[in-house]
Write an enzyme that holds these catalytic residues in place. Structure first.
Site, PDB file in Angstrom:
ATOM      1  N   ASP A 112       0.875  -1.072  -0.041  1.00  0.00           N
ATOM      2  CA  ASP A 112      -0.004   0.005  -0.014  1.00  0.00           C
ATOM      3  C   ASP A 112       0.931   1.317  -0.123  1.00  0.00           C
ATOM      4  O   ASP A 112       1.824   1.591   0.975  1.00  0.00           O
ATOM      5  CB  ASP A 112      -0.962   0.146   1.293  1.00  0.00           C
ATOM      6  CG  ASP A 112      -1.969   1.031   1.085  1.00  0.00           C
ATOM      7  OD1 ASP A 112      -1.883   1.975   0.414  1.00  0.00           O
ATOM      8  OD2 ASP A 112      -3.046   0.949   1.833  1.00  0.00           O
ATOM      9  N   ASP A 314      -1.428   5.278  -6.814  1.00  0.00           N
ATOM     10  CA  ASP A 314      -1.788   4.646  -5.478  1.00  0.00           C
ATOM     11  C   ASP A 314      -1.944   3.331  -6.075  1.00  0.00           C
ATOM     12  O   ASP A 314      -2.375   3.001  -7.137  1.00  0.00           O
ATOM     13  CB  ASP A 314      -3.174   5.106  -5.082  1.00  0.00           C
ATOM     14  CG  ASP A 314      -3.809   4.314  -4.001  1.00  0.00           C
ATOM     15  OD1 ASP A 314      -3.110   4.090  -2.960  1.00  0.00           O
ATOM     16  OD2 ASP A 314      -4.885   3.524  -4.027  1.00  0.00           O
TER      17      ASP A 314
END
Length: 434
Positions: A112, A314
């Protein structure tokens, strides 16, 4: 003699082919980036009947992800009450093998880039799955005291500064889930690298359905991230190559540190927002569809440290999302250049007969100092059930007060994305990740 040689070559070919499709056991020490439903994933996800259905299902979770990212931008309180809950793995698209403790315990942790703190479910956890880290079997495990400087750096810590006892913290994740953890330290092993005294959360309770079952490895820019805790080892540099969602049998790769990174690569500056230190902002200056520069108001793309507006890269969002006016303008120009009629499929609102794909224009993302022409495989998604292709992008959900444009993982696939925080730049190079 000829028959013997032919037999040998045939057996060798079979062996090579078998090992190519049964490589999971041989990659325990590497830094493979594994799709969660891929053959090497431990999460009992069967081979999908069609990859586009998998993407549609994964993209349906994007609104939760956008809500989570928007909560970071808005600086809302990032904690919630903990209650027992059923664990479902529905956020986190790529995992990497890591070993924690001495001896090392294997965990498949979600990558992440918008989170900092690493965390894993620990033995005795309420609401967690059966695969948990056992601190009591590690000779190098220790909890972190409230008085330690690391305690003040973790979001949601619940002890006053300098108070005695272990440092506990409570965080939300994915928009609708939360966990309660003890800030801990132990050896972290990534491939052949050893990082001693790594700070991470040892989860004792979870609530909600989006906490990754075997934890998360935060690759953000904040003080508790992997890059910050391993600055002397990796010099603030890492890259990944994400395999296509169609790659059931294959994995991508994570490269840590400046060695082995691509030489021929285009760069754009990384922008740093001190109010949102985890996020990787880049300056998206425009979008072209074919040869047409889409008319988008500059304020829809502008970087703003106060509101959090701008564009981020992201790893946890599936399809690229633009704020609605920017997406609508891009979509409308795309429709002008492709013959309709158009229909919707899941999150995709611009689907058309795949026989018209030959006229589908390339989409170019213009960044400061770098133009990224998206390969068609990163632009369109195809249906195997019908001859339909869809523009694989969408608007930010209307029920999320998002000011962020998010370049998501489907648009990053089969590209080497390099994060160089030491030199405040992000690089992109074409690479077959499978």
């Amino acid at each position: 003699m000829a028959l013997a040689i032919a037999t040998f070559l045939f057996i060798t070919l079979l062996s090579t082919k078998a090992s190519a499709f049964d490589s999971c056991a041989s990659t325990n020490e590497d830094l493979s980036v594994i799709p969660i439903y891929g053959k090497c994933s431990p999460f009992n996800t069967p081979k999908p009947s069609s990859w586009e259905n998998t993407v549609i299902n994964m993209a349906s979770k994007d609104p939760q992800r956008l809500s989570y990212l928007s909560s970071l931008v808005a600086q809302k309180p990032n904690s919630a009450p903990i209650a027992s809950g059923q664990q479902v793995f529905n956020i986190g698209n790529y995992v990497v093998r890591a070993k924690i403790g001495t001896p090392g315990q294997l965990m498949f942790m979600v990558l992440d880039t918008s989170s900092d703190t690493a965390w894993v479910p620990c033995s005795g956890c309420t609401g967690c799955t059966s695969t948990m880290f056992a601190p009591n079997t590690s000779s190098t495990y220790g909890s972190t005291e409230c008085s330690a400087p690391q305690c003040t750096q973790v979001r949601g810590q619940s002890c006053p500064a300098g108070a005695p006892g272990a440092c506990f913290f409570n965080q939300s994740y994915g928009g609708a889930s939360s966990f309660y953890a003890t800030l801990s330290r132990d050896v972290l092993r990534l491939g052949t690298d050893v990082i001693p005294n790594y700070s991470f959360g040892c989860i004792s309770a979870i609530s909600g359905s989006s906490i990754p079952p075997q934890g998360l490895l935060g690759l953000g820019r904040g003080s508790m991230s992997l890059l910050s805790q391993s600055a002397s080892l990796y010099s603030g540099v890492f890259s990944y190559c994400l395999p296509s969602f169609k790659s059931y049998y294959f994995s991508g790769s994570l490269k840590l540190g400046p060695l082995g990174q691509p030489k021929n690569i285009k760069f754009t500056p990384l922008l740093k927002n001190p109010h949102r230190p985890s996020l990787y902002y880049v300056n998206l200056t425009g979008i072209s569809v074919g040869r047409v520069l889409v008319p988008i108001a500059p304020e829809l793309l502008a970087f703003d440290t106060n509101t959090g507006a701008g564009t981020i890269i992201d790893s946890g969002t599936v399809i690229t999302r633009f704020v609605q006016p920017a997406y609508n303008a891009t979509r409308d120009e795309f429709r002008k250049q492709v013959k309709g009629p158009f229909s919707s499929l899941g999150a995709f609102d611009t689907c058309f007969a795949s026989t018209n794909e030959a006229v589908a224009p390339a989409i170019t993302l213009h960044f400061t100092g770098m133009d990224l022409v998206l390969p068609m495989e990163n632009t369109l998604i195809h249906s195997s059930a019908s001859p339909v292709a869809c523009l694989a992008m969408a608007a930010a959900p209307t029920n999320v007060n998002s000011v962020l444009n998010v370049i998501a993982n489907l648009q990053q696939q089969n590209l080497r994305i390099l994060f160089d925080t030491a030199n405040s730049r992000l690089g992109v190079a074409r690479e077959l990740c499978n």
